[in-house]
Design an enzyme around this catalytic site. Structure first.
Site, mmCIF file in Angstrom:
data_model
loop_
_atom_site.group_PDB
_atom_site.id
_atom_site.type_symbol
_atom_site.label_atom_id
_atom_site.label_comp_id
_atom_site.label_asym_id
_atom_site.label_seq_id
_atom_site.Cartn_x
_atom_site.Cartn_y
_atom_site.Cartn_z
ATOM 1 N N THR A 116 0.907 -1.293 0.239
ATOM 2 C CA THR A 116 -0.217 -0.326 -0.071
ATOM 3 C C THR A 116 0.746 1.312 0.024
ATOM 4 O O THR A 116 2.103 1.231 0.430
ATOM 5 C CB THR A 116 -0.995 0.231 1.409
ATOM 6 O OG1 THR A 116 -1.364 1.399 1.321
ATOM 7 C CG2 THR A 116 -0.159 0.318 2.282
ATOM 8 N N SER A 117 0.298 2.704 -0.380
ATOM 9 C CA SER A 117 0.991 3.518 -0.566
ATOM 10 C C SER A 117 1.226 3.996 0.569
ATOM 11 O O SER A 117 3.207 4.693 1.192
ATOM 12 C CB SER A 117 0.532 5.043 -0.821
ATOM 13 O OG SER A 117 -0.657 5.183 0.269
ATOM 14 N N HIS A 164 12.914 32.933 42.472
ATOM 15 C CA HIS A 164 12.028 34.005 42.552
ATOM 16 C C HIS A 164 12.484 35.454 42.689
ATOM 17 O O HIS A 164 12.147 36.752 42.542
ATOM 18 C CB HIS A 164 10.880 33.854 44.087
ATOM 19 C CG HIS A 164 10.292 32.700 43.813
ATOM 20 N ND1 HIS A 164 9.575 32.189 43.904
ATOM 21 C CD2 HIS A 164 10.860 31.750 45.376
ATOM 22 C CE1 HIS A 164 9.171 30.961 44.623
ATOM 23 N NE2 HIS A 164 10.215 30.680 45.260
ATOM 24 N N SER A 289 20.376 48.657 18.907
ATOM 25 C CA SER A 289 19.475 49.265 18.723
ATOM 26 C C SER A 289 19.353 50.561 16.857
ATOM 27 O O SER A 289 19.933 51.574 16.787
ATOM 28 C CB SER A 289 18.615 49.893 20.136
ATOM 29 O OG SER A 289 17.730 51.166 19.726
ATOM 30 N N ASN A 297 22.729 43.760 22.410
ATOM 31 C CA ASN A 297 21.342 43.400 22.632
ATOM 32 C C ASN A 297 21.620 41.632 22.463
ATOM 33 O O ASN A 297 22.638 41.191 21.379
ATOM 34 C CB ASN A 297 19.999 43.286 21.780
ATOM 35 C CG ASN A 297 19.248 44.908 21.410
ATOM 36 O OD1 ASN A 297 19.457 45.194 22.777
ATOM 37 N ND2 ASN A 297 19.022 45.637 20.520
ATOM 38 N N ARG A 329 -8.019 4.154 8.099
ATOM 39 C CA ARG A 329 -6.682 5.322 7.146
ATOM 40 C C ARG A 329 -7.313 6.135 7.616
ATOM 41 O O ARG A 329 -8.661 6.504 7.465
ATOM 42 C CB ARG A 329 -6.635 4.161 6.167
ATOM 43 C CG ARG A 329 -5.444 4.888 5.141
ATOM 44 C CD ARG A 329 -3.835 5.688 5.613
ATOM 45 N NE ARG A 329 -3.013 6.016 4.930
ATOM 46 C CZ ARG A 329 -2.972 7.153 5.030
ATOM 47 N NH1 ARG A 329 -3.418 8.681 6.523
ATOM 48 N NH2 ARG A 329 -1.376 7.186 4.377
ATOM 49 N N LEU A 337 3.166 14.852 8.399
ATOM 50 C CA LEU A 337 3.904 14.296 7.738
ATOM 51 C C LEU A 337 4.665 15.626 7.157
ATOM 52 O O LEU A 337 6.722 15.303 7.353
ATOM 53 C CB LEU A 337 4.002 12.957 8.107
ATOM 54 C CG LEU A 337 3.710 11.622 8.439
ATOM 55 C CD1 LEU A 337 3.773 10.951 8.052
ATOM 56 C CD2 LEU A 337 5.079 11.579 9.111
ATOM 57 N N ARG A 338 4.660 16.201 6.346
ATOM 58 C CA ARG A 338 5.149 17.143 5.578
ATOM 59 C C ARG A 338 6.225 18.271 6.105
ATOM 60 O O ARG A 338 6.935 18.544 5.399
ATOM 61 C CB ARG A 338 4.190 17.155 4.008
ATOM 62 C CG ARG A 338 3.963 15.684 3.076
ATOM 63 C CD ARG A 338 3.126 16.655 2.002
ATOM 64 N NE ARG A 338 3.529 15.891 0.962
ATOM 65 C CZ ARG A 338 4.067 15.602 0.045
ATOM 66 N NH1 ARG A 338 5.216 16.151 -0.328
ATOM 67 N NH2 ARG A 338 3.820 14.295 -1.561
#
Length: 454
Positions: A116-117, A164, A289, A297, A329, A337-338
């Site tokens: 299957t693919s 803190h 800046s 920075n 499926r 997934l791409r």
């Protein structure tokens, strides 16, 4: 000019940082890995299972299809896909074309046999994942090395902690770097040992077509042998049509933890630079800046934090999403997934900029010393602890009254020690000798212990 029009920063602004991912995760990379799986499966069907006769001298001709695969070949696959409207079928037809050109058209119908693919896709992505994992792990190892160098260089330099955001029990700069080195190194070890799984068991995972035409073959063993021996992947037997992506999720969660630790380091370094604990090296021509000429920075750490945040969000989604499918499926996983290459892209940008930032800072020991000297109240912790041991009344409360919400100097502390009634004289002298800079516990030893145990 091409990159200036790129839709994604991975192929535009940050293209120089993501080059090692291009041949793995691009459309070209995906197609080539699909071709690899199809070619290896074809050879396995013919040479291992011997389902058809093939002259051994012709195997090299089959391998050439993969070994000489180019961008032009990938474009031919895309051209075929415009007709088939199916990306994996286009790869099958491309390979058949190439076989015919080489006079091997008679074995063409063995291409994609019983697959299957997603047998092809999940295995191709597994191969891609292994490469992406290795790239990410190597870079994370580079970060470990950089952080370890800082840990050794600064292992004896005392520093006031902040819990803190407030002055807290002193540590050493090296010990704080070791904390991060240990976290990163733990994930490196997990990633190195993580297996990558793949399945090649047919349309709904039960070898139906395989068994129907060749019931005499042990297809479970054959599938395991193919994935293990030919592709160095861990066979996955219990699936629907698609891989449930447990191994992908496992690797992504290790990357998530490491990315979160990088963000933690980025933020700490940002804060230490703000406090003046570290100075950034100046580079002629750079501007901090557009309106404030004095500024330098901490942009590398900010860039790292931002890209890691993007990577984490993508990895969290993918790690959960790709373990879900409707019945046997659906195609919602395909488009997700791409994006696998994108999350690796943001991740390695984050790592590289963190390393870059660490390479541009120098410790400002004077500021650390002044901070410790100005916060004598840090000794309230050891003093009240000693008073408990020797039976002084209300030790915590007395130190709280002396130090909370106000600055004190060494003379005030010495006078307090002199009035203690139950603490022995020699121990009182130890208390007088103690300073915030020497109250670092076993911080140095912990740095040494890390390197000894590593």
């Amino acid at each position: 000019m091409e990159s200036i029009k790129a839709l994604s920063v991975l192929d535009g602004r940050y293209k120089r940082l993501t080059g090692e991912l291009v041949d793995v995760f691009s459309e070209y990379g995906l197609i080539k890995h699909r071709v690899q799986v199809e070619i290896e499966w074809l050879k396995f069907i013919l040479m291992d299972l011997k389902l058809a006769v093939l002259d051994k001298n012709k195997v090299d001709d089959i391998d050439i299809i993969l070994n000489d695969f180019t961008g032009k070949d990938a474009l031919r696959v895309k051209e075929i896909e415009r007709s088939t409207n199916h990306d994996v079928k286009a790869v099958e037809y491309f390979i058949k074309e190439k076989l015919t050109e080489k006079g091997l058209g008679d074995i063409g119908e063995w291409v994609h046999f019983a697959c299957t693919s997603d047998d092809i896709n999940n295995t191709a992505y597994a191969l891609m994942l292994k490469k992406g994992r290795d790239i990410a792990t190597a870079l994370l190892s580079d970060l470990v090395e950089t952080v370890e160098e800082k840990a050794m260089a600064y292992k004896s330099v005392p520093m006031m902690s902040r819990t803190h955001g407030q002055p807290a029990t002193p540590t050493t700069v090296g010990k704080e770097f070791v904390n991060f080195a240990w976290r990163f190194n733990r994930e490196v070890n997990i990633l190195k040992e993580a297996t990558v799984q793949a399945k090649i068991n047919g349309a709904t995972g039960s070898y139906n077509a395989h068994y129907f035409v060749f019931p005499e073959i042990d297809w479970i063993a054959a599938g395991q042998r193919f994935l293990t021996t030919h592709l160095q992947l861990e066979p996955l037997l219990y699936t629907t049509q698609i891989n449930p992506n447990a191994s992908l999720s496992f690797i992504l969660h290790a990357l998530i933890r490491s990315a979160a630790a990088v963000v933690d380091l980025d933020r700490d370094m940002w804060g230490y630079i703000s406090l003046g604990y570290f100075k950034q090296r100046l580079k002629k021509g750079e501007t901090g800046s557009s309106t404030m000429p004095h500024k330098v920075n901490p942009i590398d750490f900010e860039n790292s934090e931002g890209n890691m945040g993007t990577a984490i969000s993508m990895m969290e989604h993918m790690a959960v999403k790709l373990q879900k499918s409707r019945f046997q499926r659906d195609l919602s996983d395909s488009t997700v997934l791409r994006g696998l290459g994108s999350l690796f892209g943001y991740y390695i940008i984050g790592i590289k900029n963190c390393i870059k930032g660490l390479g541009k800072v120098d410790l400002n020991a004077t500021v650390l010393e002044n901070d410790l000297r100005a916060n004598q109240e840090l000794l309230a912790e050891p003093f009240q602890t000693a008073m408990r041991v020797f039976g002084e009344e209300n030790p915590y409360e007395r130190l709280k009254d002396l130090t909370r919400g106000q600055k004190i100097d060494k003379e005030i502390l010495d006078a307090f020690v002199d009035k203690l009634e139950k603490v022995p004289g020699p121990f009182k002298e130890r208390m007088r000798q103690l300073t915030p800079a020497t109250y670092t516990g076993l911080a140095e030893q912990l740095v040494d212990h890390y390197f000894k145990e590593k």
